[in-house]
Design an enzyme around this catalytic site. Structure first.
Site, PDB file in Angstrom:
ATOM      1  N   SER A 124      -0.208  -0.869  -5.549  1.00 55.87           N
ATOM      2  CA  SER A 124      -1.516  -0.355  -5.963  1.00 55.87           C
ATOM      3  C   SER A 124      -1.561   1.161  -5.923  1.00 55.87           C
ATOM      4  O   SER A 124      -2.404   1.776  -6.580  1.00 55.87           O
ATOM      5  CB  SER A 124      -2.600  -0.876  -5.014  1.00 55.87           C
ATOM      6  OG  SER A 124      -2.720  -2.252  -5.114  1.00 55.87           O
ATOM      7  N   HIS A 145       1.818  -1.260 -12.682  1.00 53.59           N
ATOM      8  CA  HIS A 145       0.681  -1.687 -11.865  1.00 53.59           C
ATOM      9  C   HIS A 145      -0.314  -2.489 -12.705  1.00 53.59           C
ATOM     10  O   HIS A 145      -1.112  -1.936 -13.451  1.00 53.59           O
ATOM     11  CB  HIS A 145       0.017  -0.434 -11.259  1.00 53.59           C
ATOM     12  CG  HIS A 145      -1.193  -0.715 -10.459  1.00 53.59           C
ATOM     13  ND1 HIS A 145      -2.223   0.177 -10.317  1.00 53.59           N
ATOM     14  CD2 HIS A 145      -1.561  -1.816  -9.739  1.00 53.59           C
ATOM     15  CE1 HIS A 145      -3.155  -0.346  -9.556  1.00 53.59           C
ATOM     16  NE2 HIS A 145      -2.786  -1.553  -9.201  1.00 53.59           N
ATOM     17  N   GLU A 157      -0.966   0.226 -15.554  1.00 56.41           N
ATOM     18  CA  GLU A 157      -0.608   1.601 -15.219  1.00 56.41           C
ATOM     19  C   GLU A 157       0.918   1.685 -15.063  1.00 56.41           C
ATOM     20  O   GLU A 157       1.505   0.882 -14.344  1.00 56.41           O
ATOM     21  CB  GLU A 157      -1.300   1.916 -13.887  1.00 56.41           C
ATOM     22  CG  GLU A 157      -1.311   3.319 -13.444  1.00 56.41           C
ATOM     23  CD  GLU A 157      -2.359   3.528 -12.327  1.00 56.41           C
ATOM     24  OE1 GLU A 157      -2.507   2.635 -11.459  1.00 56.41           O
ATOM     25  OE2 GLU A 157      -3.017   4.576 -12.336  1.00 56.41           O
ATOM     26  N   ASN A 196      -6.549   3.494  -8.856  1.00 54.75           N
ATOM     27  CA  ASN A 196      -7.152   3.286  -7.535  1.00 54.75           C
ATOM     28  C   ASN A 196      -7.787   4.532  -6.950  1.00 54.75           C
ATOM     29  O   ASN A 196      -8.634   4.422  -6.062  1.00 54.75           O
ATOM     30  CB  ASN A 196      -6.153   2.643  -6.581  1.00 54.75           C
ATOM     31  CG  ASN A 196      -6.233   1.124  -6.730  1.00 54.75           C
ATOM     32  OD1 ASN A 196      -7.341   0.575  -6.849  1.00 54.75           O
ATOM     33  ND2 ASN A 196      -5.109   0.459  -6.767  1.00 54.75           N
TER      34      ASN A 196
HETATM   35  N1  LIG Z   1      -5.037  -8.017  -5.339  1.00 63.03           N
HETATM   36  C1  LIG Z   1      -5.219  -7.074  -6.233  1.00 63.03           C
HETATM   37  O1  LIG Z   1      -6.295  -6.931  -6.816  1.00 63.03           O
HETATM   38  C2  LIG Z   1      -4.103  -6.140  -6.612  1.00 63.03           C
HETATM   39  C3  LIG Z   1      -4.219  -5.435  -7.815  1.00 63.03           C
HETATM   40  C4  LIG Z   1      -3.180  -4.595  -8.206  1.00 63.03           C
HETATM   41  C5  LIG Z   1      -2.079  -4.434  -7.395  1.00 63.03           C
HETATM   42  N2  LIG Z   1      -1.998  -5.134  -6.215  1.00 63.03           N
HETATM   43  C6  LIG Z   1      -0.781  -4.945  -5.425  1.00 63.03           C
HETATM   44  O2  LIG Z   1       0.074  -6.041  -5.694  1.00 63.03           O
HETATM   45  C7  LIG Z   1       0.836  -6.344  -4.516  1.00 63.03           C
HETATM   46  C8  LIG Z   1       0.571  -7.775  -4.096  1.00 63.03           C
HETATM   47  O3  LIG Z   1      -0.814  -7.902  -3.838  1.00 63.03           O
HETATM   48  P1  LIG Z   1      -1.543  -9.321  -3.788  1.00 63.03           P
HETATM   49  O4  LIG Z   1      -2.988  -9.045  -3.892  1.00 63.03           O
HETATM   50  O5  LIG Z   1      -0.884 -10.251  -4.728  1.00 63.03           O
HETATM   51  O6  LIG Z   1      -1.211  -9.741  -2.290  1.00 63.03           O
HETATM   52  P2  LIG Z   1      -1.158 -11.205  -1.668  1.00 63.03           P
HETATM   53  O7  LIG Z   1      -1.326 -11.013  -0.209  1.00 63.03           O
HETATM   54  O8  LIG Z   1      -2.040 -12.142  -2.390  1.00 63.03           O
HETATM   55  O9  LIG Z   1       0.355 -11.628  -1.982  1.00 63.03           O
HETATM   56  C9  LIG Z   1       1.470 -11.005  -1.406  1.00 63.03           C
HETATM   57  C10 LIG Z   1       2.530 -12.071  -1.259  1.00 63.03           C
HETATM   58  O10 LIG Z   1       3.739 -11.456  -0.809  1.00 63.03           O
HETATM   59  C11 LIG Z   1       4.398 -12.400   0.004  1.00 63.03           C
HETATM   60  N3  LIG Z   1       5.395 -11.689   0.794  1.00 63.03           N
HETATM   61  C12 LIG Z   1       5.235 -10.909   1.894  1.00 63.03           C
HETATM   62  N4  LIG Z   1       6.415 -10.419   2.294  1.00 63.03           N
HETATM   63  C13 LIG Z   1       7.350 -10.888   1.419  1.00 63.03           C
HETATM   64  C14 LIG Z   1       8.752 -10.721   1.301  1.00 63.03           C
HETATM   65  N5  LIG Z   1       9.428  -9.972   2.155  1.00 63.03           N
HETATM   66  N6  LIG Z   1       9.383 -11.357   0.281  1.00 63.03           N
HETATM   67  C15 LIG Z   1       8.696 -12.129  -0.588  1.00 63.03           C
HETATM   68  N7  LIG Z   1       7.358 -12.323  -0.518  1.00 63.03           N
HETATM   69  C16 LIG Z   1       6.703 -11.705   0.472  1.00 63.03           C
HETATM   70  C17 LIG Z   1       3.287 -13.034   0.841  1.00 63.03           C
HETATM   71  O11 LIG Z   1       3.676 -14.281   1.363  1.00 63.03           O
HETATM   72  C18 LIG Z   1       2.179 -13.133  -0.209  1.00 63.03           C
HETATM   73  O12 LIG Z   1       2.147 -14.390  -0.844  1.00 63.03           O
HETATM   74  C19 LIG Z   1       0.432  -5.305  -3.473  1.00 63.03           C
HETATM   75  O13 LIG Z   1       1.295  -4.229  -3.551  1.00 63.03           O
HETATM   76  C20 LIG Z   1      -0.961  -4.923  -3.938  1.00 63.03           C
HETATM   77  O14 LIG Z   1      -1.382  -3.667  -3.467  1.00 63.03           O
HETATM   78  C21 LIG Z   1      -2.973  -5.987  -5.814  1.00 63.03           C
END
Ligand SMILES: NC(=O)c1ccc[n+]([C@@H]2O[C@H](COP(=O)([O-])OP(=O)(O)OC[C@H]3O[C@@H](n4cnc5c(N)ncnc54)[C@H](O)[C@@H]3O)[C@@H](O)[C@H]2O)c1
Length: 320
Positions: A124, A145, A157, A196
């Site tokens: 993010s 992103h 992005e 963000n």
């Molecule tokens: N949620 C949002 O709105 C959003 C939007 C844009 C970007 N992001 C970014 O995307 C990324 C993921 O966010 P999310 O919301 O999907 O989080 P989430 O918590 O829903 O999912 C993250 C997943 O990663 C897994 N994980 C953790 N460590 C791991 C590893 N070592 N190997 C494999 N899997 C692993 C977890 O089990 C989990 O299922 C982050 O960097 C976040 O900042 C999130």
């Protein structure tokens, strides 16, 4: 790899809110995607969600039933990173937003993928060069992103890290265009990138208004849906200033900017929600309560609204 034509099998690491949707959009565009997560339960839960999201796409005529069935067949799952990336030359990382976790994942990826593979992060806002620090080939790391829900939101992005090569950047950019998204570019690294930084500035003020009893959170949401979000879907803030009159904005800004929140802390209500495990739709409760509904239905209702908006927006942007 020399161009997007060379992209073969893909992998997405992390199958959470973002990862499963990123796998979904790539699979819908013809790529075979291996979706990996350390948590077997999340893999199962989010594959079920992916299936139900495909149904919403079909219901809104964004894809056909046949194409959605083929896309589903192209997604495989694994709890082993090495197994997931075997034979892949384009990997998207979507694990939790913690620099140390991402760095460990990239180290493992570097050891497991082929020489020419591109490694994209869905971070993010963590700087790409920090994620790639210590890698032998940081030039193949780039930020792509996506926004939630990634299979629907058009804008993506693209972040050029300090060491991202021109070729890596170009391939990521071309890929995002190829899957029908609208790329926008971060030329120089900064925490939070474009999206963000803008979003957080607005959300900081939203919390300030609610915490200080100036408005209910529902009314802040209505303001954003019915005025700012409505307008910004067609014209961005710079054109909006032109449309309102730069002098008018100047007059308002002269007394208003000094009174805006400049808090340096994560808003307290957000910290409290995290401590209570009220993490939003994925847990049935966040700032709103979803506990009476199935997650698939909550997401379907959200996506239905987004898809109807997107249909209209594509006409306005002339991208349909
Ligand atoms: N949620 C949002 O709105 C959003 C939007 C844009 C970007 N992001 C970014 O995307 C990324 C993921 O966010 P999310 O919301 O999907 O989080 P989430 O918590 O829903 O999912 C993250 C997943 O990663 C897994 N994980 C953790 N460590 C791991 C590893 N070592 N190997 C494999 N899997 C692993 C977890 O089990 C989990 O299922 C982050 O960097 C976040 O900042 C999130």
């Amino acid at each position: 790899m020399e161009s997007i034509e060379d992209i073969g099998k893909m992998a997405v690491i992390g199958a959470g809110v973002m990862g499963h949707g990123i796998a979904e959009i790539y699979a819908l565009n013809g790529y075979s995607v291996s979706l990996m997560d350390v948590d077997e339960e999340i893999l199962e839960k989010n594959m079920a969600l992916l299936k139900s999201e495909l149904k919403t796409l079909v219901a809104n005529e964004f894809t056909t039933r046949e194409a959605s069935e083929s896309a589903l067949k192209r997604v495989s799952t694994s709890t082993s990173l090495e197994e997931a990336v075997d034979g892949c030359n384009y990997v998207t990382e979507a694990v939790v937003e913690k620099l140390d976790v991402k760095r460990k994942v990239f180290k493992k990826l570097e050891a497991a993928v082929t020489e020419d593979a591109i490694l994209a992060s869905n971070t993010s806002g963590l700087m790409i060069s920090k994620i790639a620090e210590g890698l032998k080939k940081p030039d193949r790391v780039v930020g792509t992103h996506f926004s939630v829900p990634p299979h629907i939101v058009p804008g993506v992005e693209i972040i050029r890290g300090n060491e991202t090569s021109d070729l890596t950047f170009q391939i990521a950019y071309d890929l995002i265009k190829k899957i029908g998204k609208m790329p926008f570019v971060v030329k120089k690294e900064i925490d939070g990138f474009i999206l963000n930084r803008l979003q957080s500035a607005l959300v900081r003020e939203a919390f300030y208004l609610v915490e200080n009893g100036i408005a209910e959170l529902e009314d802040v949401d209505i303001c954003l849906n019915s005025v700012l979000g409505f307008r910004w879907a067609t014209i961005g803030p710079f054109k909006q200033i032109d449309s309102a009159g730069v002098d008018s904005w100047y007059n308002v800004g002269s007394y208003l900017f000094p009174s805006l929140s400049n808090s340096k802390e994560v808003p307290k209500p957000m910290t409290e929600k995290v401590e209570r495990g009220e993490l939003g739709m994925k847990k049935g409760k966040g700032f709103y309560d979803y506990s009476k509904f199935r997650i698939e239905d909550v997401i379907a209702e959200r996506d239905d609204g987004f898809l109807k908006t997107l249909k209209l927006m594509r006409k306005i942007w002339k991208t349909d």
